[in-house]
Design a protein around this motif. Structure first.
Motif, short mmCIF file in Angstrom:
data_model
loop_
_atom_site.label_atom_id
_atom_site.label_comp_id
_atom_site.label_asym_id
_atom_site.label_seq_id
_atom_site.Cartn_x
_atom_site.Cartn_y
_atom_site.Cartn_z
N GLU A 1 -10.22 52.29 -9.50
CA GLU A 1 -10.79 53.62 -9.62
C GLU A 1 -12.30 53.46 -9.71
O GLU A 1 -12.81 52.85 -10.65
N PHE B 1 -14.64 54.32 -12.96
CA PHE B 1 -14.49 53.56 -14.21
C PHE B 1 -14.60 52.06 -13.98
O PHE B 1 -14.11 51.27 -14.78
N SER B 2 -15.23 51.65 -12.90
CA SER B 2 -15.33 50.23 -12.57
C SER B 2 -16.81 49.85 -12.47
O SER B 2 -17.56 50.48 -11.72
N PHE C 1 -15.04 53.23 -22.34
CA PHE C 1 -15.85 52.05 -22.06
C PHE C 1 -16.91 51.86 -23.13
O PHE C 1 -17.27 52.78 -23.83
N LEU D 1 -10.96 49.56 -13.73
CA LEU D 1 -9.74 50.33 -13.99
C LEU D 1 -8.90 50.31 -12.72
O LEU D 1 -9.35 50.76 -11.66
N ARG E 1 -7.02 57.22 -19.30
CA ARG E 1 -8.35 56.81 -18.91
C ARG E 1 -9.01 56.09 -20.08
O ARG E 1 -8.95 56.54 -21.21
N PRO E 2 -9.65 54.96 -19.83
CA PRO E 2 -10.15 54.14 -20.92
C PRO E 2 -11.48 54.64 -21.48
O PRO E 2 -12.18 55.42 -20.84
#
Lengths: 329, 119
Positions: B53, B56-57, A327, B102, A324-325
């Motif tokens: 997802e 996370f977008s 941000f 994501l 998972r990134p």
């Protein structure tokens, strides 16, 4: 072990002070995607496979021989920013007179560290240490008995931060590399007997050090469509990255009496970017007779392993997170 | 032998490439990337090449002064490949869209473009 020249020592010092930054899988830097170029390496670490890369050209021999190279390169990330690669090339040399020679070139391996990734300015910097391992190839196709160690600096810069007045220049990007190729031994003494006099003779085979440098200028239609203006081009055009690559090597030390010149090629061509692989095709134009004769051609099929196998071999061996990134950078 | 080993890898790769997901790329947008629209749009919609997802977008829309003009959070539509965000009433001018998404195979991509609202 050769001493690092001053620029490389400075580079090593710089690396130790630059903070780590997040790297993306294959070469995404902000909005920019740097494709894997055919002749010079791209500036990122990645999980990728170039298989095959095929080039056909007339080499520097006099008279020129037809040379065919077929190579494969596997690149693997150890961490997000540190990667290794290994490359093997099979060569066939067909001279106009005499027997055809074929065999493998020496194995090459590279350890690369991507020490700066700046998404805002589409800038990426990395440093690498490449080794061509002596005595791992066939002498009849020119594989040397000695190893060559090449510390190399890479950069990539996209021009997405240009102002609106020149927005059609934003899809341009520049990549480059400069390295210093150092043979594992500087010379070899060859002993013999003079057939006329019967006296013992010796000759010193010097091994020059080279500056190895090059780069690419690219224009990305995918970038144009997604970040500048969607002109409604067909999908095939929107996947094209026309580019010109160039690579040179210049003898800079231990070349006394060898008569070596700068050699290299200029390679105009294109890369067609699909979702999980890319196809590249370029012309090979030698810059002088010492670099070859006539125009050759190079093609490559290149796979993005991080997209094909995202949960297995397409991931770094030691990932910094669970995938998972983070941000906000 | 080395070439033979490499050649046997190709079919597996090609099969894998056909089956796997990839980085999510912007396919097209409304308003169109670099386009001019009138009257002012009520939403920005982005169509991607892969499923996303939602957590996370994101989409940020700013005016020429850098002020945010989107309303609410971005939400996924359709088959999770369309990301959409509402907009405040927009006067004529130039607006910038910055998206970060994501994909379902955990790859992050981002991009930015501008559009104009005409009179």
């Amino acid at each position: 072990m050769p001493r690092l020249p001053a620029p490389m020592a400075a580079l090593a010092a710089l690396i130790s002070f630059v903070p780590l930054s997040d790297a993306s899988a294959h070469c995404f830097v902000g909005s920019r995607f740097f494709p894997a170029t055919l002749n010079v390496d791209d500036p990122c670490v990645a999980d990728e496979l170039s298989l095959p890369t095929i080039s056909v050209f007339k080499n520097e021999d006099v008279p020129s021989a037809q040379q065919l190279d077929i190579s494969g390169e596997f690149s693997k990330r150890i961490t997000e920013n540190l990667g290794v690669s290994i490359e093997s090339t099979w060569t066939r040399i067909r001279p106009p007179i005499g027997p055809t020679a074929n065999g493998f070139q020496n194995l090459e391996s590279t350890l690369k560290y991507q020490f700066l990734t700046d998404p805002t300015h589409e800038l990426v910097l990395s440093a690498a240490l490449s080794v061509e391992w002596g005595n791992t190839g066939a002498a009849q196709v020119g594989a040397e008995s000695f190893s060559v160690i090449t510390p190399t600096f890479f950069f990539g810069k996209g021009f997405g931060d240009l102002p609106d007045t020149v927005r059609f220049l934003r899809p341009f990007a520049l990549t480059g590399q400069i390295g210093y190729a150092v043979p594992s031994s500087s010379s070899r003494t060859i002993f013999g007997v003079d057939p006329d006099t019967g006296e013992s003779t010796f000759d010193v085979d010097r091994r020059a050090r080279f500056l190895v440098y090059g780069g690419s200028l690219q224009y990305s239609f995918p970038y144009l469509k997604a970040n500048v203006v969607d002109l409604g081009y067909p999908d095939l055009i929107n996947r094209l990255i026309p580019l010109v690559e160039a690579q040179f090597q210049t003898p800079v030390a231990n070349d006394f009496g060898l008569g070596l010149k700068t050699t290299g090629t200029i390679n105009p061509g294109f890369i067609l970017v699909a979702d999980k692989f890319q196809i590249g095709l370029e012309a090979l134009i030698p810059i002088n007779r010492e670099s070859g004769s006539g125009v050759g051609v190079m093609g490559q099929l290149h796979f993005y392993l991080d997209d094909i196998f995202p949960t297995t071999i397409g991931r770094p061996l030691f990932a910094s997170n669970t995938g998972r990134p983070t941000f906000g950078n | 032998m080395r070439l033979l080993a490499l050649a046997t890898v190709l079919p597996a790769l090609l099969f894998g490439a056909a089956a796997a997901h990839a980085h999510a790329q912007l396919d097209h947008a409304s308003p169109r990337v670099g386009g001019t629209v009138a009257p002012a749009p009520r939403t920005v919609s982005l169509w991607f090449t892969e499923k996303l997802e939602p957590a996370f977008s994101t989409i940020e829309v700013t005016n020429a002064a850098g002020a945010r003009v989107e309303q609410g959070r971005a939400r996924l539509g359709g088959d999770r490949t369309v990301l959409q965000v509402g907009l405040k009433p927009l006067p004529p001018g130039t607006y910038s869209v910055h998206w970060r998404v994501l994909s379902v195979d955990s790859h992050v991509t981002e991009g930015r473009f501008s559009f104009q609202v005409g009179q």
